[in-house]
Enzyme design. Structure first.
Site, PDB file in Angstrom:
ATOM      1  N   ASP A 192       0.797  -1.270  -0.072  1.00  0.00           N
ATOM      2  CA  ASP A 192      -0.321  -0.192  -0.289  1.00  0.00           C
ATOM      3  C   ASP A 192       0.927   1.430  -0.077  1.00  0.00           C
ATOM      4  O   ASP A 192       0.267   2.072   0.055  1.00  0.00           O
ATOM      5  CB  ASP A 192      -0.714  -0.001   1.169  1.00  0.00           C
ATOM      6  CG  ASP A 192      -2.119  -0.681   1.357  1.00  0.00           C
ATOM      7  OD1 ASP A 192      -2.764  -0.619   0.580  1.00  0.00           O
ATOM      8  OD2 ASP A 192      -2.609  -1.148   2.222  1.00  0.00           O
TER       9      ASP A 192
HETATM   10  C1  BGC Z   1      -0.345   2.559   6.118  1.00  0.00           C
HETATM   11  C2  BGC Z   1       0.034   1.042   5.574  1.00  0.00           C
HETATM   12  C3  BGC Z   1      -1.128  -0.174   5.542  1.00  0.00           C
HETATM   13  C4  BGC Z   1      -1.937   1.400   4.768  1.00  0.00           C
HETATM   14  C5  BGC Z   1      -3.104  -0.169   4.695  1.00  0.00           C
HETATM   15  C6  BGC Z   1      -1.110   2.715   5.922  1.00  0.00           C
HETATM   16  O1  BGC Z   1      -0.892   3.818   5.597  1.00  0.00           O
HETATM   17  O2  BGC Z   1       1.414   2.380   6.615  1.00  0.00           O
HETATM   18  O3  BGC Z   1       0.804  -0.066   6.928  1.00  0.00           O
HETATM   19  O4  BGC Z   1      -1.516  -1.498   4.907  1.00  0.00           O
HETATM   20  O5  BGC Z   1      -1.862   2.363   5.542  1.00  0.00           O
HETATM   21  O6  BGC Z   1      -4.325   1.593   4.229  1.00  0.00           O
HETATM   22  O1  IFM Z   2      -1.287  -5.638   1.409  1.00  0.00           O
HETATM   23  C1  IFM Z   2      -1.336  -4.844   2.889  1.00  0.00           C
HETATM   24  C2  IFM Z   2      -2.686  -5.293   3.327  1.00  0.00           C
HETATM   25  O2  IFM Z   2      -3.760  -4.308   2.024  1.00  0.00           O
HETATM   26  C3  IFM Z   2      -2.498  -4.067   5.160  1.00  0.00           C
HETATM   27  N1  IFM Z   2      -2.259  -4.281   5.383  1.00  0.00           N
HETATM   28  C4  IFM Z   2      -0.648  -3.476   4.541  1.00  0.00           C
HETATM   29  C5  IFM Z   2      -0.325  -5.129   3.524  1.00  0.00           C
HETATM   30  C6  IFM Z   2       1.110  -4.498   2.972  1.00  0.00           C
HETATM   31  O3  IFM Z   2       0.746  -2.729   2.319  1.00  0.00           O
END
Ligand code: BGC
Ligand code: IFM
Length: 811
Positions: A483
């Protein structure tokens, strides 16, 4: 250091001190009513949706960290204590918390009084039962005062946290005998209310928080408990709570049992009834009548335990390795079910108001629970697919109550479409139910746009085909699985403009990871086309997969490993040419598990690079070297300090991809070594470093660049559960469901020995014995099914069979 131990026979983790490094929680509920409960009785409940139907209030990021829960206070003379230690934190003579499958038990002993609390959500009901047994183990009569305590949440948890100008005037309760009703907002919407009740007459009650606590106290020192007397307050606005007072006299050796029920009741809002704000109490009385006696509670508890026994019997291993057995048979599958129920909505790290059901998350979760609850998996697939757009892209998240896509977050995560193929394929391989492909499923929840699910998969597939960049690799969009890798950010290179691709495509950032996914799930899509007799589409799909395979080898290979991506300027990301972030885990794991570069000898090299550059004693880091400065052109990934989260943390989620990749190459030692590094049962001994619960996976463990190397965060709601279960059950132990039957192809470490597996598959019980006389890591030399030798290693599926004995010899 440990803070408890596993009790495998009871299927419990036994916590022996309340002072765990972090709250160690459990989940109650399987259908609609859910609770989170910590080892000190913290937590909260909700029905169906953690944001919209929150029943009790929790305070995030509090002091102490875990604050508010469902507490019992015992006043014994001048000593006031809680069986779960919090909130008074009175030192206990004995303490134990047993987190089991869908229930938790607490034992607190103080001054000769023993309190045992059993708490669970019964099957098929919308309530939580807490039975407290209090016993006098002294030789003198005890005059105790027992107080219950919950604080109501005013339903919408988001609003509850913010909208005080309104909230402080809306609270309404009603007390009838031992039942305290929470009916805030009922006069307007008339469709739900809650109740907290006890199966005996009370000696008092309170429903106003101020009256119970006193204006200047926290819940560690409620005035009412100190005084030993409830005020019988009836809340009006402010913060409604529910407190019962029971005066309990216990003769020496005597024990008394009380059943508390916290219930949620829904009724038809269109009912016309006498007067506004008259709640449908009959529905509550019916529910409370079901749990009036110890016998009823015992029975409901037995039903719950049987439910789990039955569920977990679907995949059960007996090997020479206790830790593997414990994780496979109990905890890993349990966590998979919790991710099914919660997706990423409610944990001690997810507030329940931010994220609902993730499209990619829930699709991946399916891999871990299709075998457990195929019917519900089927319904889930339809729900998820219903939020897809016509062009194959998808809302990134949806809300569980409405099942509608979340417009605030929107779409544009270009890996999302392919996960739908992954989840659907897993479901059909497991169940053989290809009728799901003919189900009419809407786009964007618009029934007028319903089309067979198979078309949704085609749109998913074609979305990637139609969204490729200059290297013929998939466009990444806002991000892919990672993400935080947001490559379409601009103005990072003044004077240099980002590359565009076609008039409507915008910038060209491409993902080698999505390419790996496309090769893996593109082939699974082709197999589904074959299954449906569409040879032409299968051929088209395979040709596209081949093109992608070639594109990865041409522009996705960096010499020693797979490149991660191309940014919006078409610069490489995750390449030796980069200053930081030279190698990423995702394309190594996924490309190799998809088979890319295996025959070319590149896959082996990629795995060696992972070992050399990304491995640590606590698991494989997501990238190296960590970004030490913020890179505008990479986005959120470099916003984290080195070693945390997507910036070089150990993402437990993609460690199994590498482990699976190693099984594809036949290296059982390495596959298992990777499995062990993040496996809860294996790291229980370092709980003081790891900090999160030793019975479940966390999303992330801090990487070697972090100050707290080895520390876990974000436990429970992570795709790690499904992927590690896939890794151990389908690749290491090697029972892989194909479209035609179970394939047995273990890849085990040196000396793993023989093992037995019970696997229920499409209604047939398979009893599989794997022997390994030559101690090989991979390879099946022979297999018999019910005594008859079979060709190859797929058990031919026979739906008329009931119990099938399979003998597999590795060699
Ligand atoms: C976080 C990620 C997370 C993502 C999901 C981000 O702000 O840092 O770890 O997977 O949001 O929405
Ligand atoms: O793939 C994502 C997941 O959808 C939400 N937690 C973090 C993952 C890696 O960014």
């Amino acid at each position: 250091m440990k803070f408890g131990h596993f009790d495998d026979d009871a299927r419990e983790y036994v916590i022996t001190t309340p002072k765990t490094p972090l709250p160690w929680i459990n989940y109650l509920g399987n259908q609609e009513f859910f609770s989170l409960i910590s080892n000190t009785c913290g937590g909260y409940s909700f029905c169906k949706d953690a944001k919209l139907l929150r029943i009790t209030r929790y305070r995030y990021n509090n002091i102490p960290y875990d604050n508010n829960g469902k507490y019992f206070y015992i006043k014994d003379g001048n000593t006031i204590w809680n069986p779960g230690w919090q909130p008074t934190k009175t030192a206990l003579d004995e303490y134990e918390c047993r987190h089991g499958l869908g229930y938790s038990k607490f034992k607190g002993v103080k001054n000769g009084v023993e309190a045992n609390v059993l708490t669970f959500v019964p099957m098929n009901d919308r309530c939580e039962i807490s039975r407290i047994k209090v016993k006098n183990t002294t030789s003198l009569t005890k005059e105790l005062k027992l107080f219950s305590y919950v604080e109501w949440c005013l339903w919408n948890a988001d609003d509850d946290e913010r909208n005080f100008q309104r909230n402080l005037s809306t609270g309404e309760v009603e007390v009838i005998g031992s039942s305290i009703f929470h009916k805030t907002e009922y006069r307007e919407r008339r469709n739900h209310f809650a109740v907290y009740s006890v199966n005996t007459e009370v000696d008092g009650f309170d429903t106003s928080r101020e009256s119970f606590l006193g204006p200047y106290n926290g819940n560690d020192t409620p005035d009412v408990v100190t005084e030993g007397k409830c005020t019988n307050s009836v809340a009006s606005g402010w913060s409604p709570v529910a407190v019962h007072q029971l005066n309990v006299t216990l003769e020496p050796g005597e024990e008394k049992s009380f059943v508390f029920v916290l219930g949620y009741i829904e009724n038809d809002e269109n009912d016309k009834w006498e007067a506004p704000n008259v709640i449908k109490k009959d529905l509550a009385w019916e529910m409370l009548d079901r749990y009036k006696t110890d016998e009823q509670v015992d029975k409901a508890f037995a039903v719950l335990c049987d439910y789990w026994t039955n569920l977990l019997s679907k995949y059960h291993v007996k090997s020479s390795n206790d830790k593997v057995d414990r994780m496979v048979n109990i905890w890993n599958q349990y966590q998979c079910m919790v991710t099914f129920n919660m997706s990423r909505s409610a944990s001690y790290y997810e507030s329940g108001i931010g994220r609902g059901m993730g499209f990619r998350d829930s699709c991946q979760d399916l891999l871990g629970f299709v075998h457990l609850i195929p019917d519900r998996a089927r319904a889930r697939i339809i729900d998820i697919a219903s939020t897809q757009f016509e062009d194959g892209s998808a809302y990134h998240q949806y809300q569980p109550l409405t099942k509608k896509g979340n417009a605030d977050i929107g779409s544009g995560f270009n890996d999302d479409p392919l996960w739908l193929i992954a989840g659907t394929s897993a479901y059909i391989r497991e169940t053989g139910d290809d009728s799901i492909l003919d189900e009419m499923v809407p786009f964007d929840n618009d029934e007028s746009k319903a089309t067979p699910l198979m078309n949704h998969l085609k749109r998913s597939f074609d979305y990637i085909v139609n969204h490729k960049g200059p290297h013929k690799l998939p466009l990444i969009g806002r991000a892919d699985w990672n993400d935080c890798l947001n490559l379409n950010c601009f103005s990072a290179h003044p004077g240099e403009s980002f590359q565009t691709f076609g008039p409507s495509e915008g910038p060209v950032a491409e993902s080698v990871f999505i390419a790996g996914m496309f090769v893996k799930y593109g082939e699974e899509y082709a197999q589904l086309c074959d299954l449906k007799g569409d040879a032409k589409e299968a051929e088209y799909a395979r040709a596209q997969v081949q093109e992608m395979y070639d594109a990865v080898l041409k522009d996705g290979w960096d010499g020693e490993w797979f490149i991660r991506a191309y940014d919006a300027y078409s610069h490489k990301v995750g390449s030796k040419e980069c200053e930081e972030g030279q190698i990423f885990i995702e394309p190594q794991g996924f490309c190799v598990l998809a088979g890319i570069g295996v025959k070319e000898g590149l896959a082996q090299k990629a795995m060696e690079s992972v070992k050399e550059k990304l491995d640590t004693k606590y698991g494989i880091m997501i990238l190296q070297p960590a970004y030490t400065k913020y890179h505008l052109e990479l986005g959120e990934v470099s916003s984290y300090p080195p070693g945390y989260k997507e910036n070089a943390g150990i993402f437990c989620h993609n460690n199994p991809w590498v482990s699976i990749a190693e099984t594809v190459l036949g290296d059982g030692d390495r596959a298992f070594e990777i499995y062990k590094k993040t496996c809860p049962a294996y790291i229980e001994d370092i709980s003081e470093i790891h900090c999160t619960e030793p019975y479940v996976y966390s999303q992330m463990v801090a990487g070697k660049d972090a100050k707290f190397f080895g520390q876990g965060k974000n436990s429970w709601l992570t795709g790690t559960a499904a992927w590690t279960f896939t890794d151990i059950s389908q690749y290491i132990l090697g029972v892989y469901p194909t479209l035609n039957g179970l394939q047995i192809n273990p890849c085990v470490p040196d000396g793993f020995g023989d093992f037995d597996l019970d696997r229920t598959y499409r209604g047939v019980n398979y009893h599989i014995h794997v022997s390994n006389p030559s101690n090989v890591q991979k390879g099946v030399s022979s297999m018999t099914v019910d005594g008859k030798a079979v060709e190859g290693n797929v058990i031919p599926f026979d739906s008329s069979a009931k119990d099938v004995t399979v003998n597999v010899v590795m060699g």
